[in-house]
Design a protein around this motif. Sequence first.
Motif, PDB file in Angstrom:
ATOM      1  N   THR A 108       0.906  -1.059  -0.102  1.00 57.38           N
ATOM      2  CA  THR A 108      -0.573   0.006  -0.059  1.00 57.38           C
ATOM      3  C   THR A 108       1.159   1.604   0.252  1.00 57.38           C
ATOM      4  O   THR A 108       1.681   1.399   1.019  1.00 57.38           O
ATOM      5  CB  THR A 108      -0.810   0.076   1.239  1.00 57.38           C
ATOM      6  N   LEU A 109       0.440   2.009  -0.636  1.00 59.20           N
ATOM      7  CA  LEU A 109       1.293   3.131  -1.236  1.00 59.20           C
ATOM      8  C   LEU A 109       0.168   4.352  -0.555  1.00 59.20           C
ATOM      9  O   LEU A 109      -0.913   5.063  -1.126  1.00 59.20           O
ATOM     10  CB  LEU A 109       1.574   3.698  -2.617  1.00 59.20           C
ATOM     11  N   ARG A 110       0.640   5.227   0.660  1.00 61.32           N
ATOM     12  CA  ARG A 110      -0.600   6.045   1.110  1.00 61.32           C
ATOM     13  C   ARG A 110      -0.158   7.615   0.609  1.00 61.32           C
ATOM     14  O   ARG A 110       0.911   7.929   0.348  1.00 61.32           O
ATOM     15  CB  ARG A 110      -0.320   6.043   2.862  1.00 61.32           C
ATOM     16  N   PHE A 111      -1.211   8.448   0.561  1.00 62.53           N
ATOM     17  CA  PHE A 111      -1.106   9.489   0.110  1.00 62.53           C
ATOM     18  C   PHE A 111      -1.945  10.299   1.217  1.00 62.53           C
ATOM     19  O   PHE A 111      -2.984  10.333   1.683  1.00 62.53           O
ATOM     20  CB  PHE A 111      -1.592  10.197  -1.699  1.00 62.53           C
ATOM     21  N   ALA A 112      -0.685  11.497   1.753  1.00 58.45           N
ATOM     22  CA  ALA A 112      -1.995  12.623   2.197  1.00 58.45           C
ATOM     23  C   ALA A 112      -2.819  13.095   1.702  1.00 58.45           C
ATOM     24  O   ALA A 112      -2.835  13.355   0.859  1.00 58.45           O
ATOM     25  CB  ALA A 112      -0.918  13.213   3.102  1.00 58.45           C
ATOM     26  N   LYS A 113      -3.615  13.612   2.410  1.00 59.00           N
ATOM     27  CA  LYS A 113      -4.993  13.971   2.067  1.00 59.00           C
ATOM     28  C   LYS A 113      -4.814  15.829   0.888  1.00 59.00           C
ATOM     29  O   LYS A 113      -5.432  15.451  -0.373  1.00 59.00           O
ATOM     30  CB  LYS A 113      -5.749  15.074   3.089  1.00 59.00           C
TER      31      LYS A 113
END
Length: 110
Positions: free
Chosen positions: A2-7
Amino acid sequence: ITLRFAKQNLETWNFIKNGEKKIETRAATIKYQGIKAGDVAVLSCGGKKFQKNIKKVTHFKTLNSLFKTYNQNIIHPGIGTVENMTKQYYSFPGYKEKIKEFGILAFELQ
Protein backbone atom coordinates in the motif's frame (compact mmCIF):
# COMPACT_ATOMS: atom_id res chain seq x y z
CA ILE A 1 1.95 -3.11 -0.98
CA THR A 2 0.00 0.00 0.00
CA LEU A 3 1.26 3.43 -0.98
CA ARG A 4 -0.48 6.03 1.16
CA PHE A 5 -0.99 9.65 0.21
CA ALA A 6 -1.83 12.42 2.67
CA LYS A 7 -5.02 14.34 1.87
CA GLN A 8 -2.97 17.37 0.84
CA ASN A 9 -1.43 15.17 -1.90
CA LEU A 10 -4.79 14.31 -3.48
CA GLU A 11 -3.73 15.99 -6.74
CA THR A 12 -0.73 13.64 -7.04
CA TRP A 13 -2.95 10.64 -6.27
CA ASN A 14 -5.39 11.77 -8.98
CA PHE A 15 -2.53 12.18 -11.50
CA ILE A 16 -1.65 8.52 -10.92
CA LYS A 17 -5.27 7.37 -11.04
CA ASN A 18 -5.83 9.19 -14.35
CA GLY A 19 -2.63 7.83 -15.87
CA GLU A 20 -0.91 11.22 -16.15
CA LYS A 21 1.73 10.30 -13.56
CA LYS A 22 3.62 7.19 -14.62
CA ILE A 23 6.35 7.15 -11.96
CA GLU A 24 5.81 7.11 -8.19
CA THR A 25 8.82 7.61 -5.96
CA ARG A 26 9.57 6.94 -2.33
CA ALA A 27 12.69 7.28 -0.19
CA ALA A 28 14.31 3.83 -0.32
CA THR A 29 13.76 3.07 3.35
CA ILE A 30 13.43 -0.52 4.54
CA LYS A 31 9.64 -0.19 4.26
CA TYR A 32 9.84 0.07 0.44
CA GLN A 33 12.98 -1.93 -0.38
CA GLY A 34 11.09 -5.20 -0.90
CA ILE A 35 8.83 -3.86 -3.67
CA LYS A 36 9.57 -5.46 -7.03
CA ALA A 37 8.32 -5.56 -10.60
CA GLY A 38 5.10 -7.56 -10.83
CA ASP A 39 3.79 -6.43 -7.44
CA VAL A 40 0.39 -4.79 -7.22
CA ALA A 41 0.30 -1.45 -5.43
CA VAL A 42 -2.80 -0.22 -3.64
CA LEU A 43 -2.77 3.58 -3.76
CA SER A 44 -4.75 5.09 -0.90
CA CYS A 45 -5.78 8.69 -0.18
CA GLY A 46 -8.48 9.86 2.21
CA GLY A 47 -10.24 6.50 2.27
CA LYS A 48 -10.29 6.13 -1.53
CA LYS A 49 -8.23 3.38 -3.16
CA PHE A 50 -7.28 1.95 -6.51
CA GLN A 51 -4.63 -0.48 -7.78
CA LYS A 52 -1.76 -0.24 -10.24
CA ASN A 53 0.73 -2.86 -11.35
CA ILE A 54 4.39 -2.11 -10.78
CA LYS A 55 6.18 -2.62 -14.08
CA LYS A 56 9.72 -1.74 -12.98
CA VAL A 57 11.55 -0.64 -9.82
CA THR A 58 14.79 1.33 -9.99
CA HIS A 59 16.95 2.45 -7.06
CA PHE A 60 18.80 5.75 -7.37
CA LYS A 61 21.39 7.07 -4.94
CA THR A 62 20.51 10.73 -5.56
CA LEU A 63 17.75 12.90 -6.97
CA ASN A 64 20.12 14.03 -9.72
CA SER A 65 20.54 10.44 -10.92
CA LEU A 66 16.73 10.01 -10.82
CA PHE A 67 16.27 13.10 -12.99
CA LYS A 68 18.88 11.90 -15.51
CA THR A 69 16.70 8.83 -16.12
CA TYR A 70 13.18 10.25 -15.71
CA ASN A 71 11.90 13.66 -16.68
CA GLN A 72 10.50 15.41 -13.62
CA ASN A 73 7.20 16.00 -15.43
CA ILE A 74 6.41 12.27 -15.62
CA ILE A 75 7.19 12.03 -11.91
CA HIS A 76 4.94 15.01 -11.16
CA PRO A 77 3.01 16.50 -14.11
CA GLY A 78 3.26 20.27 -14.35
CA ILE A 79 6.03 20.61 -11.75
CA GLY A 80 8.22 22.50 -14.19
CA THR A 81 11.90 22.47 -13.34
CA VAL A 82 14.21 20.01 -11.60
CA GLU A 83 14.68 22.69 -8.94
CA ASN A 84 10.92 22.76 -8.27
CA MET A 85 10.86 18.97 -8.04
CA THR A 86 13.80 18.95 -5.62
CA LYS A 87 12.06 21.57 -3.44
CA GLN A 88 8.94 19.41 -3.45
CA TYR A 89 10.86 16.36 -2.20
CA TYR A 90 12.63 18.34 0.50
CA SER A 91 9.33 19.86 1.70
CA PHE A 92 8.33 16.49 3.20
CA PRO A 93 9.55 16.20 6.81
CA GLY A 94 12.84 14.29 7.04
CA TYR A 95 12.88 13.41 3.33
CA LYS A 96 16.18 15.13 2.51
CA GLU A 97 17.91 13.04 5.17
CA LYS A 98 16.15 9.82 4.12
CA ILE A 99 17.16 10.28 0.50
CA LYS A 100 20.73 11.05 1.53
CA GLU A 101 20.88 7.89 3.66
CA PHE A 102 18.85 5.41 1.58
CA GLY A 103 18.50 6.89 -1.91
CA ILE A 104 15.20 6.96 -3.77
CA LEU A 105 13.09 4.29 -5.47
CA ALA A 106 11.19 4.91 -8.71
CA PHE A 107 8.20 2.69 -9.41
CA GLU A 108 7.06 2.56 -13.06
CA LEU A 109 3.30 2.04 -12.95
CA GLN A 110 1.01 0.36 -15.51
